[in-house]
Design an enzyme around this catalytic site. Structure first.
Site, PDB file in Angstrom:
ATOM      1  N   GLY A   9       0.819  -1.206   0.000  1.00  0.00           N
ATOM      2  CA  GLY A   9       0.000   0.000   0.000  1.00  0.00           C
ATOM      3  C   GLY A   9       0.845   1.245   0.000  1.00  0.00           C
ATOM      4  N   GLY A  12      -0.564   5.002  -0.963  1.00  0.00           N
ATOM      5  CA  GLY A  12      -1.589   5.679  -0.180  1.00  0.00           C
ATOM      6  C   GLY A  12      -1.063   6.898   0.541  1.00  0.00           C
ATOM      7  N   GLN A  13      -1.935   7.527   1.320  1.00  0.00           N
ATOM      8  CA  GLN A  13      -1.595   8.779   1.995  1.00  0.00           C
ATOM      9  C   GLN A  13      -0.403   8.601   2.936  1.00  0.00           C
ATOM     10  OE1 GLN A  13      -4.419  10.254   4.858  1.00  0.00           O
ATOM     11  NE2 GLN A  13      -3.775  12.372   4.612  1.00  0.00           N
ATOM     12  N   ASP A  35       2.076  -1.734  -4.576  1.00  0.00           N
ATOM     13  CA  ASP A  35       0.660  -1.358  -4.522  1.00  0.00           C
ATOM     14  C   ASP A  35      -0.017  -1.986  -5.733  1.00  0.00           C
ATOM     15  OD1 ASP A  35      -1.823   0.051  -3.985  1.00  0.00           O
ATOM     16  OD2 ASP A  35      -0.626   1.542  -2.910  1.00  0.00           O
ATOM     17  N   ILE A  36      -1.337  -1.877  -5.780  1.00  0.00           N
ATOM     18  CA  ILE A  36      -2.069  -2.408  -6.927  1.00  0.00           C
ATOM     19  C   ILE A  36      -2.029  -1.452  -8.113  1.00  0.00           C
ATOM     20  CG2 ILE A  36      -3.603  -3.862  -5.561  1.00  0.00           C
ATOM     21  CD1 ILE A  36      -5.763  -1.681  -5.869  1.00  0.00           C
ATOM     22  N   ARG A  37      -1.475  -0.272  -7.909  1.00  0.00           N
ATOM     23  CA  ARG A  37      -1.331   0.724  -8.977  1.00  0.00           C
ATOM     24  C   ARG A  37      -0.007   1.457  -8.775  1.00  0.00           C
ATOM     25  NH1 ARG A  37      -2.257   5.657  -6.464  1.00  0.00           N
ATOM     26  NH2 ARG A  37      -3.341   5.515  -4.463  1.00  0.00           N
ATOM     27  N   TYR A 143     -14.814  -0.161   9.116  1.00  0.00           N
ATOM     28  CA  TYR A 143     -13.388   0.109   9.292  1.00  0.00           C
ATOM     29  C   TYR A 143     -12.963  -0.136  10.739  1.00  0.00           C
ATOM     30  CZ  TYR A 143      -9.008   2.815   9.195  1.00  0.00           C
ATOM     31  OH  TYR A 143      -7.697   3.225   9.284  1.00  0.00           O
ATOM     32  N   LYS A 147     -10.394  -2.968  12.277  1.00  0.00           N
ATOM     33  CA  LYS A 147      -9.195  -2.598  13.018  1.00  0.00           C
ATOM     34  C   LYS A 147      -9.202  -3.190  14.431  1.00  0.00           C
ATOM     35  CE  LYS A 147      -6.946  -0.292   9.933  1.00  0.00           C
ATOM     36  NZ  LYS A 147      -5.669  -0.832   9.403  1.00  0.00           N
TER      37      LYS A 147
END
Length: 316
Positions: A9, A12-13, A35-37, A143, A147
């Site tokens: 990931g 991401g941010q 990541d996936i992109r 979410y 978690k």
């Protein structure tokens, strides 16, 4: 032998800035981003990158073996607001990725894991002020449920199998480098962009909604400090509370007005208001301070000044 770190990931941010920070410490080749992109040009040009779906256990293991990975930072997740729209997908992403990484550690294929938790683990029955490290946790969002479940699995794998897994309950995070990713505290990033672009902002949270927040540099530093800490010093293997500052949209708007006097804010609360109302306003992070010396460096005033200065510089 030098260790290799894998970031899942990484686009991401948090993942973007964490990857760059770790490459600055360990060297570009020692940190594999995935990541996936693909990510932005800075991330892609700063070191090795792999297209990788973190829910694919076999593909993940191939990358771990190929790069001789020692540590994994699992930053892939679907955040609170987006997860409410796609609960099945959120549960699959947030939980199965964790199981994949825990399994690798249990089989001694990696030696250390960082997995991020969140203040979303708390719920409406949790004390809102100075929320303790150990307290009532009845999350009301997909979410938060994922978690909270993940925290319990981390603690279980540490206790049962000796897995060295470490975690932080991140508050809302503020960054000028990357766009927010579908969270309930995204207003605290959007507001700076709109203040500079249009001089006005419509908040999706009500004016007096006070939530724990943190500037990204503090979050990255806390993550790295926790991972560097002596394992024997860590008393928490679920996730540590983490606190830096607490403010409301109106308090943030007032801080911005000190820099942009004509800035205006309006309020149009949406479905994210109910999520925010179930979260604490300030949490007690004394255990993190005691165990590994956590200390934040950014308050509201410093964060506001830094965000506006960096975004102005970015715009040229």
């Amino acid at each position: 032998m030098a260790k290799t770190i894998l970031i899942l990931g990484a686009c991401g941010q948090i993942g973007t800035e964490l990857t760059l920070a770790l490459r600055g410490i360990h060297g570009p080749e020692a940190v594999v981003a995935s990541d996936i992109r693909e990510g932005d040009s800075e991330l892609m040009g700063s070191g090795p990158f792999e297209i990788l779906d973190a829910t694919d256990a076999d593909a993940m293991e191939e990358v771990v073996v190929h790069y001789e990975v020692d540590e994994i930072f699992l930053m892939a997740a679907m955040l609170s607001a987006t997860a409410e729209k796609f609960p099945d997908r959120a549960w699959n992403l947030n939980m199965n990725t964790l199981f994949n990484v825990l399994k690798l550690a249990r089989e001694n294929k990696i030696s250390k894991i960082f997995w991020p938790s969140s203040i979303a683990v708390f719920g409406g029955t949790t004390p809102k002020e100075d929320t303790p490290q150990s307290t009532v946790m009845e999350p009301s969002t997909v979410y938060g449920i994922s978690k909270q479940s993940g925290e319990r699995w981390c603690a279980y794998y540490h206790r049962k199998f000796g897995v060295d897994v470490r975690s932080l309950r991140y508050p809302g995070l503020i960054s000028w480098k990357t766009q927010p990713g579908g969270g309930t505290t995204d207003y605290a990033v959007e507001i700076f962009h709109e203040a500079l672009k249009n001089g006005t902002y419509t908040s999706f949270l009500d004016r007096d909604t006070r939530l724990p927040m943190m500037y990204m540099d503090d979050a990255i530093r806390a993550t790295i400090e926790l991972m560097r800490a002596d394992a024997e010093a860590l008393s928490i293997r679920s996730a540590y509370n983490l606190q830096a500052m607490t403010f409301s949209p109106e308090e943030l708007a007032e801080a911005i007005r000190r820099e942009i006097p004509d800035f205006r804010i309006e309020y149009a609360p949406d479905f994210r208001q109910e999520i925010a109302d179930s979260w604490p306003s300030r949490i007690d992070d004394s255990q993190a301070r005691e165990d590994w010396g956590w200390q934040p460096e950014y308050n509201l005033q410093k964060t506001t000044a830094t965000m506006l200065a960096e975004l102005r510089a970015q715009a040229g």
